[in-house]
Scaffold this motif. Sequence first.
Motif, PDB file in Angstrom:
ATOM      1  N   TRP A  49       0.823  -1.206   0.000  1.00  0.00           N
ATOM      2  CA  TRP A  49       0.000   0.000   0.000  1.00  0.00           C
ATOM      3  C   TRP A  49       0.858   1.257   0.000  1.00  0.00           C
ATOM      4  CZ3 TRP A  49      -4.887   0.423  -1.225  1.00  0.00           C
ATOM      5  CH2 TRP A  49      -5.753  -0.665  -1.032  1.00  0.00           C
ATOM      6  N   GLU A  50       1.916   1.252   0.797  1.00  0.00           N
ATOM      7  CA  GLU A  50       2.781   2.421   0.868  1.00  0.00           C
ATOM      8  C   GLU A  50       3.505   2.652  -0.456  1.00  0.00           C
ATOM      9  OE1 GLU A  50       2.229   0.349   3.245  1.00  0.00           O
ATOM     10  OE2 GLU A  50       1.465   1.710   4.785  1.00  0.00           O
ATOM     11  N   ARG A  71       0.981   4.110  -2.928  1.00  0.00           N
ATOM     12  CA  ARG A  71       0.699   5.499  -2.578  1.00  0.00           C
ATOM     13  C   ARG A  71       1.831   6.412  -3.040  1.00  0.00           C
ATOM     14  NH1 ARG A  71       2.034   9.283   1.147  1.00  0.00           N
ATOM     15  NH2 ARG A  71       0.368  10.714   1.832  1.00  0.00           N
ATOM     16  N   LEU A 105       1.561   9.426  -5.848  1.00  0.00           N
ATOM     17  CA  LEU A 105       1.801  10.812  -5.441  1.00  0.00           C
ATOM     18  C   LEU A 105       3.011  11.420  -6.146  1.00  0.00           C
ATOM     19  CD1 LEU A 105       1.034  10.722  -1.607  1.00  0.00           C
ATOM     20  CD2 LEU A 105      -0.445  11.434  -3.496  1.00  0.00           C
ATOM     21  N   ALA A 140      -7.097   1.490  -5.141  1.00  0.00           N
ATOM     22  CA  ALA A 140      -6.382   2.765  -5.199  1.00  0.00           C
ATOM     23  C   ALA A 140      -6.980   3.677  -6.267  1.00  0.00           C
ATOM     24  CB  ALA A 140      -4.899   2.529  -5.469  1.00  0.00           C
ATOM     25  N   CYS A 191     -10.515   4.868  -5.176  1.00  0.00           N
ATOM     26  CA  CYS A 191     -10.375   5.895  -4.129  1.00  0.00           C
ATOM     27  C   CYS A 191      -9.894   7.212  -4.712  1.00  0.00           C
ATOM     28  CB  CYS A 191      -9.419   5.412  -3.044  1.00  0.00           C
ATOM     29  SG  CYS A 191     -10.136   4.163  -1.950  1.00  0.00           S
ATOM     30  N   LEU A 192      -9.035   7.146  -5.729  1.00  0.00           N
ATOM     31  CA  LEU A 192      -8.588   8.365  -6.388  1.00  0.00           C
ATOM     32  C   LEU A 192      -9.752   9.053  -7.087  1.00  0.00           C
ATOM     33  CD1 LEU A 192      -6.313  10.271  -7.174  1.00  0.00           C
ATOM     34  CD2 LEU A 192      -5.825   8.769  -9.128  1.00  0.00           C
ATOM     35  N   GLU A 216      -4.334  15.039  -2.385  1.00  0.00           N
ATOM     36  CA  GLU A 216      -3.588  13.964  -1.725  1.00  0.00           C
ATOM     37  C   GLU A 216      -4.224  13.585  -0.392  1.00  0.00           C
ATOM     38  OE1 GLU A 216      -0.488  16.720  -3.696  1.00  0.00           O
ATOM     39  OE2 GLU A 216      -2.500  16.820  -2.856  1.00  0.00           O
ATOM     40  N   TRP A 272      -7.448  11.679  -0.952  1.00  0.00           N
ATOM     41  CA  TRP A 272      -7.172  10.306  -1.381  1.00  0.00           C
ATOM     42  C   TRP A 272      -6.765   9.446  -0.193  1.00  0.00           C
ATOM     43  CZ3 TRP A 272      -2.245   7.867  -3.418  1.00  0.00           C
ATOM     44  CH2 TRP A 272      -2.507   6.635  -4.025  1.00  0.00           C
ATOM     45  N   ASP A 273      -5.886   9.993   0.657  1.00  0.00           N
ATOM     46  CA  ASP A 273      -5.478   9.271   1.866  1.00  0.00           C
ATOM     47  C   ASP A 273      -6.690   8.952   2.749  1.00  0.00           C
ATOM     48  OD1 ASP A 273      -2.784   9.053   1.353  1.00  0.00           O
ATOM     49  OD2 ASP A 273      -2.251  10.899   2.403  1.00  0.00           O
ATOM     50  N   LEU A 320      -8.651   6.102   1.148  1.00  0.00           N
ATOM     51  CA  LEU A 320      -7.939   4.830   1.339  1.00  0.00           C
ATOM     52  C   LEU A 320      -8.072   4.338   2.773  1.00  0.00           C
ATOM     53  CD1 LEU A 320      -4.648   5.408  -0.702  1.00  0.00           C
ATOM     54  CD2 LEU A 320      -6.459   3.768  -1.225  1.00  0.00           C
TER      55      LEU A 320
END
Length: 204
Positions: free
Chosen positions: A92-93, A96, A100, A171, A174-175, A192, A195-196, A199
């Motif tokens: 996930w990280e 992301r 970004l 992802a 969610c975007l 950003e 989006w976070d 998520l």
Amino acid sequence: MDTTTDTVPPGLRDRTRRAVRQEISTAAMDLFLREGFEATTIDQIVEAAGISRRSFFRYFATKEDVVLGDLLERGRRVAAELARRPVEEPPWEAVRAAFLALRQGEDASSRESELTLGRMLHDSPTLRARHLEKQLAWRELLVPELAARLRAAGVSDASAQHRAAAIVATAVVCLDTASETWLALDGAAPLEDLWDEALAAVRG
């Protein structure tokens, strides 16, 4: 306007093509903003850009591609960023950070252009349909890369593919959700952060 020929050196040819594409895009976007996307015709675009219909289709397959033409290239950039993330980074990280990375270096004018594009997408059914096609292409680019990372971490082939597809699809959705809220807020909140938040809601 279209001076690209086989006798032009490749580097100069590429720069010429980019310049012509930009001129067509600028003329088209001006028309889209004044007349509306759906009401603007290709004939109007080629007249404003000073080119022939044949030249237009050399650079863009459809009118929609004038607006969304770089979306696939942005997907390739996300995939390249994902490939560069540290192997030990959680999936996930890594996803992301790759997403970004597209927004690094953007200024106020580029954010305003993004708002303009978002409003066009919201108002045009044909653009939304074409946008969905491009997003499916993003998934095809990103899922294999993420699945490879998961396999490298010891996940079985079948599970890696399944999990990668789920993560990438989530992802992207969610975007889209964050983008809709961002438009509703007229860009007042950072995309950003929205989006976070989306998520985090999905991941619990």
